[in-house]
Design an enzyme around this catalytic site. Structure first.
Site, PDB file in Angstrom:
ATOM      1  N   SER A 162      -9.604   1.881   2.868  1.00 17.41           N
ATOM      2  CA  SER A 162      -8.691   2.637   2.038  1.00 17.41           C
ATOM      3  C   SER A 162      -7.684   1.775   1.262  1.00 17.41           C
ATOM      4  CB  SER A 162      -7.912   3.633   2.904  1.00 17.41           C
ATOM      5  OG  SER A 162      -7.153   2.953   3.874  1.00 17.41           O
ATOM      6  N   SER A 209      -9.940  -0.713   6.998  1.00 16.14           N
ATOM      7  CA  SER A 209      -9.346  -0.449   5.678  1.00 16.14           C
ATOM      8  C   SER A 209      -8.680  -1.642   5.010  1.00 16.14           C
ATOM      9  CB  SER A 209      -8.349   0.700   5.766  1.00 16.14           C
ATOM     10  OG  SER A 209      -9.033   1.924   5.830  1.00 16.14           O
ATOM     11  N   LYS A 221       0.859  -1.173   0.000  1.00 17.07           N
ATOM     12  CA  LYS A 221       0.000   0.000   0.000  1.00 17.07           C
ATOM     13  C   LYS A 221       0.900   1.229   0.000  1.00 17.07           C
ATOM     14  CE  LYS A 221      -3.936   1.910   2.658  1.00 17.07           C
ATOM     15  NZ  LYS A 221      -4.805   1.685   3.847  1.00 17.07           N
TER      16      LYS A 221
END
Ligand SMILES: [Mg+2]
Ligand SMILES: [Zn+2]
Lengths: 483, 480, 101
Positions: A151, A175, A76
């Protein structure tokens, strides 16, 4: 071609494939999928292949760093990787090269795992759709008119699209689990402190945790084993020696005697989609078939969780994001005439709307005269929520709930109503407030829209072994996952 | 009676002496090339986390014990938010409601800085001592500033006094005592030039006898104890004049211009700063058991005050001499070593105060670099007491010891400085002096006793200072 | 608790957070913030009598490190990311009035 980490690892160690072949195959798939999915902010092909060559030569010499030496895993874009831009999908950090590796990246490198691309996300991990990125809107591979969730949407979409076998995400309020649920993959949020946060760009320090997004439970265990452990650079890192979680999954667990708690507040709720509930009910039935026992439990303070969460998370974020000011690094406004304007304009231009909303809320709840009513109150609510969970875990081994009230949202669905989006976090945020662990497993598809539905299993502090064992047993007796 | 009561409180920031910074392992050093003692943590890079320095915490607790504070059994760090380019994270890790040390006090005494008159002993309350991280150093140019982050993240104690001081002299004495304590316990060097001690002054005036405090004005940019003293005096006069003129004072921060000798307005505080303190989520709370506090207490050096009292009692020193000798721990230690080898500690005290400290000051040496070991000074004093050399010769020997080292006995031997106590030798010198100074003999014999001193000088001169002065006096009286 | 939500002063909070906002952005943010603050006011209904606040998810205490210095990073690593520098040595910023800590 092999799709999971454990399959790739076996093929590599058997000499059936090389790391270069594996990486080339995933790079090929990435090239093919990216125009429609946009899971990545960047992929450095040359760097990946160079590391693959090194892994292969180690393996040829008999010097492999670990069974996972040479497998690719996506990061990420909020995890610092030395020499790469770590932008957090924000304009303000779009030109900052990381001078250091996050502890999880250092651990990956020590095991020979190849960091594969910078996965897209909601800016600074704030959002549930991956639409709040300064660079791209990631699409859900199962239906590109829908969001992958957030996210860690880029991480989940990349895994679901087969662009990479596994990815790391971060989970501050769901997330990892929510995008895993939306994309039909496995997402694990470890117990707070199990994985070092050093090098994870902080959203909310007391809630953040890095975890794996994978195709199956075994990969989640393998990847968690590789990245977890005490880190002297993280004062909140737990000091524990833990045995390999992956090893405990050699045989599917017998679920007889396992008590699965069903929190009544999570089911008696407006907003829980009927088709989602149906899939979750079927999963519960499956667990019962396999010998598990279900018990009703109660989480009486559940209705305060979203409010407490948004107060605490934004308060911490307002301080964590203060350092992005265009002074030492990052975008500095060229229009500013003085120092004050440098701050105002660099931050005003550099941050997207959702980030500003949360900084404003966080600044407000800490400001003079409001601290007691909001921040302190939320911290006390947090204690009550944790006590609820502790009491519930007296009655059961793990708890089960939907991961999200609905399947993946349509793109743009919440553009005008952020509060409604926050409320969709209801099932996931409490594990961040309590610090406990949770996993989202693909449990089937919604009858109405065909989108994947995730079931969330929740465990107490350091309950990962039981969580993974139960997940693994469920997974081996079902074939819901489709790619 | 004065027209106004003056109320002064000090906020002193003291850099804690450690090997590494407060929350990262960069060296805590002064004077390196700009931005070379930095890492992602102290540069406030994304993703970094702080880990507190154990020694900095221990020294803060030690500072608390040295100033009679209560040590908190449960402390925590908090974030203090404000934007400033010298603060990498735009929040400072500090301590808000649960600092390490609370409610202490120190005793001020000695002489007033202004006129060297005695300062009445007074206890000044310490509100709290907390630990935080230092900010970077800014250098100002006409249109921009340049930031060096070497200092950023260094361990910094903030010592907040009660508003117990009423004059520049008391503030000066408070700082002197505080600095002495920090140096005694090796907590900090407190060198203001290196930024190891920084002081903000809060000062207000109110009509004499009134209860409510007046408008508090904060003084900053004070670079030496002397300028603090001057700034306070100036500010008292300025505020009194404003009040006399009936002008209302506003809460403001003022700077000190040392060249002009006056304070100037930096900014008016319209509203209280909103620092949005909250518990630092990246750090765990710090707890202390009684045993742990006792263990630090056991390592606590004798306080300067206690040492001063002990020197007065054990060695018969005057309070003033004891104060001078205990000013620096190294000097006190030197004295104590020499004094315990001597039959006359007061004499040692005099030698240190009048000779040794002067020589050190002239040569700009620290006492730790003193070429005369305490044992040699004690030996020198004993040689005077035994009549082996005169006090005057001893000074000569001392200078030699200070410049080139060596023991007093060896120097006396090598330079032939033994005191002449042989009465026939002295007699011939006395006779010579009388013969050569007939006019003065006449004066003495007609009743001018003072001339005796003149003859002593002549004899000593003839003996090159080596004659035993007592014998010279006795013999002169006899012969004249 | 409506008096609390109406006391959300967007301009002063934005200034405190050093965020410049455009006029249209302000209009939409004002509406969002009113709604969100009204929602989190649900906390006022919670009885927290005698409840300790929870600041951390892990109940650790006394995590510290030994006072040992290690090599710092090369200056270049930070200078290369700096928007402006003075002689590649200092980080350059618009003039600051030094008010200390
Ligand atoms: Mg301070
Ligand atoms: Zn550092």
């Amino acid at each position: 071609m092999e799709k999971t980490l454990h399959e790739i690892s076996k093929s590599l160690n058997d000499g059936a494939v090389t790391s270069v072949e594996v990486c080339e195959a995933f790079l090929g798939k990435t090239e093919q999928m990216e125009p429609s999915i946009q899971a990545f902010i960047s992929v450095d092909v040359e760097k990946i292949l160079k590391m693959a060559v090194e892994a292969d030569s180690r393996r040829t010499r008999g010097d492999s760093l670990s069974p996972l030496d040479g497998v690719p895993v996506a990061l990420k874009d909020n995890i610092m990787e030395e020499g790469s831009v770590c932008s957090c999908a924000s304009k303000i950090l779009s030109n900052v090269t990381s001078p250091y590796d996050a502890t999880v990246v250092a651990k990956m490198r020590a095991a020979g795992i190849i960091p594969f691309g910078r996965a897209n996300m909601d800016e600074f991990a704030m959002g549930s759709t991956c639409e709040n990125s300064a660079f791209a809107k990631t699409a859900n591979p199962r239906d590109t008119t829908r969001v992958p969730g957030g996210s860690s949407g880029g991480s989940a979409a990349a895994v679901a699209a087969g662009e990479v076998p596994a990815a790391l995400g971060s989970d501050t309020g769901g997330s990892i689990r929510q995008p895993a649920s939306f994309c039909g993959v496995v997402g694990l949020k470890p117990t707070y402190g199990r994985v070092s946060r050093y090098g994870l760009v902080a959203f909310a320090s007391s809630l953040d945790q890095i975890g794996p997004i994978t195709r199956d439970t075994r990969d989640a265990a393998l990847l968690l084993d590789a990245i977890s452990g005490h880190d002297p650079k993280d004062s909140t890192s737990l000091n524990l020696e833990s045995a390999s979680l992956a090893d405990t999954l050699a045989e599917p667990m017998d679920l007889k005697g396992i008590k699965i708690g069903l929190p009544k507040e999570y089911f008696e709720r407006d907003g829980l989609d009927a088709d989602v509930e149906k899939v979750v009910d079927e999963a519960i039935a499956k667990f019962k078939d396999m010998g598990a026992e279900t018990v009703a439990v109660s989480l009486p303070h559940a209705e305060f969780a979203v409010a407490a969460y948004y107060v605490i998370a934004t308060a911490e974020a307002s301080a964590n994001l203060a350092r992005f000011d265009g002074i030492r690094y990052g975008q500095r406004s060229v229009d500013a005439l003085d120092l004050m304007e440098t701050y105002l304009k660099s931050r005003g231009d550099g941050f997207g709307e959702e980030v500003k909303r949360r900084i404003l809320l966080g600044t407000f709840v800490l400001s003079s005269g409001y601290y007691d009513a909001y921040y302190l109150k939320a911290q006390k609510a947090r204690t009550l929520i944790r006590e609820d969970f502790e009491a519930a875990f007296e009655k059961c081994d793990i708890m089960l709930s939907p991961t999200t009230p609905t399947t993946a949202f349509k793109s743009g669905e919440f553009a005008s109503d952020p509060l409604q989006m926050y409320l969709a976090d209801i099932y996931t945020i409490s594990l961040n407030l309590t610090g406990f662990c949770g996993i989202s497993l693909p449990a089937g598809n919604s009858a109405s829209d065909g989108m994947p539905v995730g079931v969330q299993l929740m465990g107490p502090a350091l309950g990962e072994e039981k969580l993974l064992s139960v997940s693994h047993a469920f997974e081996t007796s079902t074939v819901y996952t489709q790619y | 009676m004065e027209k106004y009561d003056v109320v002064i409180g000090l906020e002193v920031h003291v850099k804690v002496r450690t090997e590494s910074k407060m929350f990262c392992s960069c060296a805590n050093l002064y004077g390196a090339e700009p931005n070379t003692l930095v890492c992602p943590v102290c540069m406030g890079y994304p993703g970094v986390l702080p880990v507190p320095n154990k020694e900095a915490i221990r020294k803060t607790v030690l500072a608390g014990l040295m100033t009679s504070c209560d040590i908190s059994k449960f402390s925590k760090f908090d974030r203090k938010s404000y934007f400033s380019p010298d603060m990498p994270k735009n929040y400072q890790i500090s301590q808000y409601d649960l600092p390490f040390c609370l409610a202490g006090n120190i005793l001020i005494s000695g002489k007033r800085f202004s006129d060297r008159e005695p300062l009445p002993e007074k206890s000044i309350g310490i509100t709290r001592i907390h630990l935080e991280e230092d900010v970077a150093k800014s250098t100002h140019f006409p249109k921009s500033s340049g930031i060096d982050f070497n200092r950023a993240g260094g361990p910094l104690m903030e010592i907040v006094s009660e508003p117990d001081m009423t004059s520049a002299d008391e503030a000066y004495a408070y700082l002197t005592v505080l600095k002495r304590i920090m140096r005694y316990a090796d907590i900090s060097n407190c060198d203001m030039e290196k930024g190891e001690l920084r002081c903000d002054v809060n000062i207000s005036l109110k009509p004499a006898g009134r209860k409510e405090f007046g408008t508090k004005i904060e003084l900053k940019n004070l670079n030496s104890f002397r300028s603090i003293h001057r700034a306070i005096d100036h500010e008292i006069a300025r505020q009194a004049a404003e009040l006399d003129a009936g002008a209302p004072l506003s809460q403001e921060t003022r700077g000190w211009n040392d060249d002009k000798g006056s304070t100037y307005l930096m900014r008016v505080k319209e509203t209280e700063s909103d620092y949005r303190y909250f518990p630092e989520p990246d750090l765990t709370p710090i707890t202390f058991s009684d045993e742990e506090i006792d263990a630090i207490r056991a390592e606590m050096p004798e306080t300067p005050d206690a040492k001063k009292q002990r020197f007065i009692e054990n060695f018969g020193l005057t309070p003033y001499d004891s104060e001078v000798l205990t000013n620096e721990k190294a000097v006190a230690d030197y004295f104590e070593k020499a004094a315990t080898k001597s039959s006359n500690p007061k004499q040692i005290a005099n030698w240190i105060i009048s000779e040794l400290l002067r020589e050190l000051a002239n040569s700009a040496n620290e006492i730790s670099e003193c070429p005369v070991p305490p044992a040699n000074l004690a030996e020198l004093a004993e040689l005077i007491n035994k009549g082996t050399i005169s006090g005057k010769i001893a000074k000569q020997v001392f200078t030699e010891m200070f410049q080139n080292g060596g023991s007093p006995a060896a120097i006396i031997e090598a330079k032939g400085l033994l005191q002449v106590s042989d009465s026939s030798a002295i007699e011939s010198l006395v006779d010579q002096a009388i013969t050569e100074n007939q006019a003065q003999v006449e004066q003495y014999r007609t009743g001018n006793q003072k001339v005796l001193q003149y003859f002593v000088g002549q004899v000593m001169k003839l003996s090159k200072g080596k004659a035993n002065p007592q014998m010279v006096v006795a013999m002169l009286k006899e012969k004249l | 608790m409506s008096e609390q939500s109406s006391s959300f002063d967007l301009d002063s909070i934005a200034n405190l957070a050093r965020l410049e906002l455009g006029e249209t952005e302000k209009d939409s943010l004002r509406i969002d913030m009113e709604k969100i603050v009204a929602y989190v006011n649900v906390l006022s209904e919670l009885d927290v009598e005698g409840v300790e606040p929870m600041a951390h998810a892990a109940a650790l205490t006394n995590v510290v490190r030994n006072d040992r210095a290690d090599a710092s990073f090369p200056r270049e690593a930070f200078i290369s990311n700096a928007p402006e520098t003075i002689d590649d040595e200092l980080i350059k910023v618009p003039k600051v009035i030094d008010v200390g800590v």
